[in-house]
Design a protein around this motif. Structure first.
Motif, PDB file in Angstrom:
ATOM      1  N   UNK A 166     -24.361  27.255 -53.908  1.00 34.09           N
ATOM      2  CA  UNK A 166     -23.835  26.000 -55.243  1.00 34.09           C
ATOM      3  C   UNK A 166     -23.345  26.830 -56.477  1.00 34.09           C
ATOM      4  N   UNK A 167     -24.233  28.229 -56.903  1.00 40.61           N
ATOM      5  CA  UNK A 167     -24.479  29.117 -57.312  1.00 40.61           C
ATOM      6  C   UNK A 167     -23.308  30.295 -58.191  1.00 40.61           C
ATOM      7  N   UNK A 168     -23.068  29.697 -56.923  1.00 41.04           N
ATOM      8  CA  UNK A 168     -21.984  31.387 -56.829  1.00 41.04           C
ATOM      9  C   UNK A 168     -20.356  29.787 -57.315  1.00 41.04           C
ATOM     10  N   UNK A 169     -20.127  28.868 -56.396  1.00 37.85           N
ATOM     11  CA  UNK A 169     -18.679  28.605 -56.577  1.00 37.85           C
ATOM     12  C   UNK A 169     -18.910  27.733 -57.921  1.00 37.85           C
ATOM     13  N   UNK A 170     -20.110  27.565 -58.599  1.00 40.69           N
ATOM     14  CA  UNK A 170     -20.584  26.443 -60.066  1.00 40.69           C
ATOM     15  C   UNK A 170     -20.466  27.568 -61.210  1.00 40.69           C
ATOM     16  N   UNK A 171     -20.617  29.113 -60.869  1.00 37.43           N
ATOM     17  CA  UNK A 171     -20.272  30.065 -61.726  1.00 37.43           C
ATOM     18  C   UNK A 171     -18.715  30.857 -61.962  1.00 37.43           C
ATOM     19  N   UNK A 172     -18.025  30.667 -60.782  1.00 36.25           N
ATOM     20  CA  UNK A 172     -16.892  31.267 -60.104  1.00 36.25           C
ATOM     21  C   UNK A 172     -15.740  29.974 -61.239  1.00 36.25           C
ATOM     22  N   UNK A 213     -32.426  37.753 -60.978  1.00 35.27           N
ATOM     23  CA  UNK A 213     -32.694  37.803 -59.665  1.00 35.27           C
ATOM     24  C   UNK A 213     -31.530  36.875 -58.829  1.00 35.27           C
ATOM     25  N   UNK A 214     -31.945  35.243 -59.982  1.00 33.24           N
ATOM     26  CA  UNK A 214     -31.001  34.325 -58.537  1.00 33.24           C
ATOM     27  C   UNK A 214     -30.066  34.513 -59.332  1.00 33.24           C
ATOM     28  N   UNK A 215     -29.026  35.296 -60.205  1.00 31.53           N
ATOM     29  CA  UNK A 215     -27.564  35.299 -60.467  1.00 31.53           C
ATOM     30  C   UNK A 215     -27.259  36.198 -59.921  1.00 31.53           C
ATOM     31  N   UNK A 216     -27.743  37.464 -59.719  1.00 28.55           N
ATOM     32  CA  UNK A 216     -26.956  38.465 -59.293  1.00 28.55           C
ATOM     33  C   UNK A 216     -27.542  38.250 -57.829  1.00 28.55           C
ATOM     34  N   UNK A 217     -27.607  37.819 -57.178  1.00 33.25           N
ATOM     35  CA  UNK A 217     -27.721  37.382 -55.556  1.00 33.25           C
ATOM     36  C   UNK A 217     -26.264  36.552 -55.355  1.00 33.25           C
ATOM     37  N   UNK A 218     -26.312  35.144 -56.556  1.00 33.23           N
ATOM     38  CA  UNK A 218     -25.134  34.474 -56.659  1.00 33.23           C
ATOM     39  C   UNK A 218     -23.548  35.711 -56.416  1.00 33.23           C
ATOM     40  N   UNK A 219     -24.204  36.884 -57.439  1.00 31.27           N
ATOM     41  CA  UNK A 219     -22.682  37.754 -58.178  1.00 31.27           C
ATOM     42  C   UNK A 219     -22.559  38.362 -56.906  1.00 31.27           C
ATOM     43  N   UNK A 220     -23.207  39.053 -56.193  1.00 30.16           N
ATOM     44  CA  UNK A 220     -23.315  40.003 -54.579  1.00 30.16           C
ATOM     45  C   UNK A 220     -22.724  38.758 -53.534  1.00 30.16           C
ATOM     46  N   UNK A 221     -22.720  37.523 -53.272  1.00 30.91           N
ATOM     47  CA  UNK A 221     -22.182  36.634 -52.546  1.00 30.91           C
ATOM     48  C   UNK A 221     -20.299  37.360 -52.471  1.00 30.91           C
ATOM     49  N   UNK A 222     -19.660  37.558 -54.043  1.00 29.80           N
ATOM     50  CA  UNK A 222     -18.860  37.474 -54.719  1.00 29.80           C
ATOM     51  C   UNK A 222     -18.270  38.760 -53.672  1.00 29.80           C
ATOM     52  N   UNK A 223     -18.894  39.617 -53.043  1.00 26.93           N
ATOM     53  CA  UNK A 223     -18.240  40.683 -52.629  1.00 26.93           C
ATOM     54  C   UNK A 223     -18.191  40.372 -50.763  1.00 26.93           C
ATOM     55  N   UNK A 224     -19.135  39.548 -50.280  1.00 29.47           N
ATOM     56  CA  UNK A 224     -18.455  39.452 -49.209  1.00 29.47           C
ATOM     57  C   UNK A 224     -18.207  37.900 -48.965  1.00 29.47           C
ATOM     58  N   UNK A 225     -17.699  37.499 -50.345  1.00 22.31           N
ATOM     59  CA  UNK A 225     -17.411  35.475 -49.424  1.00 22.31           C
ATOM     60  C   UNK A 225     -16.299  35.425 -48.729  1.00 22.31           C
ATOM     61  N   UNK A 226     -15.530  36.381 -49.305  1.00 18.44           N
ATOM     62  CA  UNK A 226     -13.766  36.138 -48.308  1.00 18.44           C
ATOM     63  C   UNK A 226     -14.023  36.181 -46.821  1.00 18.44           C
ATOM     64  N   UNK A 227     -15.025  37.474 -46.333  1.00 15.10           N
ATOM     65  CA  UNK A 227     -15.227  38.213 -44.776  1.00 15.10           C
ATOM     66  C   UNK A 227     -15.844  36.794 -44.670  1.00 15.10           C
ATOM     67  N   UNK A 228     -16.516  36.323 -45.197  1.00 18.16           N
ATOM     68  CA  UNK A 228     -17.177  34.878 -44.752  1.00 18.16           C
ATOM     69  C   UNK A 228     -16.488  33.170 -44.892  1.00 18.16           C
ATOM     70  N   UNK A 278     -20.038  21.676 -52.286  1.00 18.96           N
ATOM     71  CA  UNK A 278     -21.467  22.009 -52.769  1.00 18.96           C
ATOM     72  C   UNK A 278     -22.038  21.442 -52.075  1.00 18.96           C
ATOM     73  N   UNK A 279     -22.417  21.119 -51.252  1.00 16.41           N
ATOM     74  CA  UNK A 279     -22.986  20.684 -50.470  1.00 16.41           C
ATOM     75  C   UNK A 279     -24.568  20.791 -50.160  1.00 16.41           C
ATOM     76  N   UNK A 280     -25.585  20.106 -50.161  1.00 15.03           N
ATOM     77  CA  UNK A 280     -27.621  20.817 -49.266  1.00 15.03           C
ATOM     78  C   UNK A 280     -27.051  20.526 -48.497  1.00 15.03           C
ATOM     79  N   UNK A 281     -28.251  21.573 -48.115  1.00 10.05           N
ATOM     80  CA  UNK A 281     -28.224  22.377 -45.748  1.00 10.05           C
ATOM     81  C   UNK A 281     -28.872  20.361 -45.685  1.00 10.05           C
TER      82      UNK A 281
END
Length: 564
Positions: free
Chosen positions: A390-396, A242-257, A286-289
């Motif tokens: 962080x998960x998205x950018x690390x994996x990409x 589930x954690x990695x699937x959430x990060x993969x969902x970010x791929x679809x909207x990251x350009x818009x963000x 990849x900074x933490x909040x």
């Protein structure tokens, strides 16, 4: 303090259970006093300590060979906490750590460790069987009718806190965990675990929205410790997926963000501009909040929202580069984050504006809070957090680096080296540092000697083969069996030399980088497994047995063409 609510919020899970039964945690055995022949010395004279004071003295004595015991903050914190465990008479007598001699204690524990290493096989087997018996009794639970392995069924033993980096609390006493500290989580219809004789649990609850079996608060950081399922368990695998699937969902909207926060750099509203720059830092660096510190926390650690003006320096153009920003602060676990980065022009100009008329200790993002940033992330995408970025950018990053660095024609050794270099790029992005191991120089010298020896063997084999070739040409013979054996020997030696050289390169490049953290927590394992399948690399070269068990869920999902 209502710690129960905090526990729930830090470990909520979308995987819910119906039945949970277990034995509770296994507690560290009681302290065994030192033998009569082992003494603590004060001002050169043997001094018999009370049991509580002696136990804490052994914690320090065991660590005498470590660098941390030479640090002033470690020594100061230890002595302060140790004195609290002393009797009034001991406190009056023991007033200076410099007069304390722990040498005999240190020697005693070194000898004990050596004795364990040299035990006869039969005794080692007996200890192994006892450990397995303990594992079978406490190391498994029944979850919804299935027997699942528990990850950490033992409470952490008491000792001295070391921390990471130059932690201001290093040397403080980690107290023994008692049953009265522990909250048990199990199903209402299950048999409640029996606490040790003469003790009782802090609380027993049934909360199927969390995945911990037991929890308590440790005394150094006032943070929560949990008994949880083994990473290889089915529920943990589902949570990983589930954690990695959430990060993969970010791929679809990251350009818009990204387009949105770039547009907000020009907003007339200060809060929007600060939010946009902070989000840029979270995305690109990849900074933490930067969550609020726990009560009593003394480490000056910060994240994105809590950055101060003193943590940022803006540099004039240099070396053909413009808009250079230097960040220098203590991040999570007191690990120093120091980085020079080239940023977008508008980011640079906004930072200049944010820093105007402020003192060094003032907040850089003074119109921003962690909660407002987290709410903004949730508004952008359900489930979005800084960790998801962080998960998205690390994996990409891993996927892109593997694409650039891997050559199909290379040997498996070279491909593994390429993988580790890709992994290191991620570790650098996430600031996963480590101190150079103390044994590094010695192990590198040993490795270099092996390389020199192997080079000599290769040179010798080359001479032998050349001589054999010359003899064959002079006689005009076909290649006999002995000649082919010499060829095979040379090839084998050259392969061994290549492996040793690759190992030395890998070791040198990664001496200050912790590769494991990203690989286990931020990199979608399907990327690595697909890469192994695509390039014929045995997955055992990337993941050890425990890691393969943890990521068992990923093997069937990762075909050669898997894309994050």
């Amino acid at each position: 303090m209502s710690v129960g609510i905090q526990w729930e919020e830090t470990s909520k899970s979308s995987v819910k259970w119906r039945q949970l039964e277990h034995k509770g945690p296994y507690f560290t055995p009681a302290y065994e006093p030192l033998p009569d022949g082992v003494h603590f010395l004060y001002d050169g004279k043997p001094l018999k300590l009370s049991l509580a004071a002696e136990e804490v003295a052994t914690f320090y004595g065991k660590m005498l060979h470590l660098e941390c015991t030479s640090k002033e903050v470690f020594r100061r914190n230890f002595f302060s906490d140790w004195r609290k465990e002393m009797t009034p008479e001991e406190r009056r007598l023991i007033t200076h750590l410099d007069k304390c001699d722990f040498t005999e204690i240190h020697k005693h524990f070194l000898e004990r460790a050596e004795a364990r290493r040299t035990l006869p096989r039969e005794q080692k087997q007996k200890l192994k069987e006892e450990a397995e018996k303990l594992q079978q009794e406490f190391g498994y639970c029944v979850l919804d009718g299935h027997r699942e392995k528990i990850g950490n069924f033992k409470t952490e033993p008491p000792g001295l806190f070391r921390g990471r980096g130059d932690h201001p609390k290093m040397g403080m006493l980690k107290r023994r965990v008692m049953p009265e500290d522990v909250v048990i989580n199990c199903s209402r219809d299950s048999k409640i675990p029996e606490p040790p004789a003469g003790h009782q649990w802090k609380e027993v609850r049934s909360d199927n929205t969390v995945m911990w079996l037991a929890a308590w608060m440790e005394n150094i950081q006032n943070s929560f410790k949990y008994v949880i399922l083994n990473p290889s368990s089915k529920p943990k695998g589902e949570m990983d997926w589930q954690k990695y699937e959430v990060a993969r969902r970010l791929k679809g909207v990251v350009d818009k963000i990204r387009a949105q926060y770039q547009a907000d750099w020009k907003s007339p509203e200060m809060k929007k501009r600060q939010l946009a720059v902070a989000l840029y830092f979270i995305d690109k660096l990849a900074l933490r909040t930067g969550n609020e510190k726990e009560e009593g926390e003394t480490a000056d650690t910060v994240g994105c929202c809590s950055l101060r003006v003193e943590h940022i320096r803006l540099h004039a153009p240099a070396g053909g580069q413009e808009h250079i920003v230097e960040l220098d602060f203590l991040g999570k676990d007191s690990i120093r984050y120091k980085n020079h980065v080239t940023v977008e022009k508008l980011v640079f100009q906004n930072l200049q504006h944010f820093m105007e008329d402020k003192d060094p200790r003032d907040d850089l993002f003074d119109a921003l809070t962690t909660s407002s940033l987290n709410k903004h992330l949730q508004d952008l995408m359900e489930g979005l957090t800084a960790k998801v970025f962080r998960t998205y950018n690390a994996s990409v990053t891993l996927q892109e680096q593997l694409r650039v660095l891997t050559r199909a024609e290379d040997s498996v050794t070279c491909k593994v080296l390429a993988y580790n270099r890709a992994n290191r790029a991620v570790a650098v992005l996430c600031n996963h540092q480590r101190a150079v191991p103390k044994t590094f120089e010695k192990s590198m010298q040993t490795l270099q000697k092996k390389i020199e020896t192997k080079k000599a063997q290769v040179a010798e084999a080359q001479v032998e083969l050349q001589k054999a070739e010359t003899d064959l040409k002079m006689r005009g013979d076909s290649k006999p069996k002995s000649f082919l054996q010499k060829q095979r020997r040379l090839l084998k030696l050259e392969e061994q030399l290549a492996r040793l050289c690759a190992k030395a390169t890998d070791k040198e490049e990664n001496k200050q980088v912790a590769l494991g953290t990203a690989k286990l927590n931020y990199l979608d394992p399907r990327i690595s497994i697909a890469w192994c399948k695509r390039f014929g690399v045995p997955v055992e070269k990337i993941y050890n047995k425990t890691q393969r068990e943890r990521f068992a869920w990923a093997f069937n999902q990762a075909g050669e063409d898997f894309e994050f």
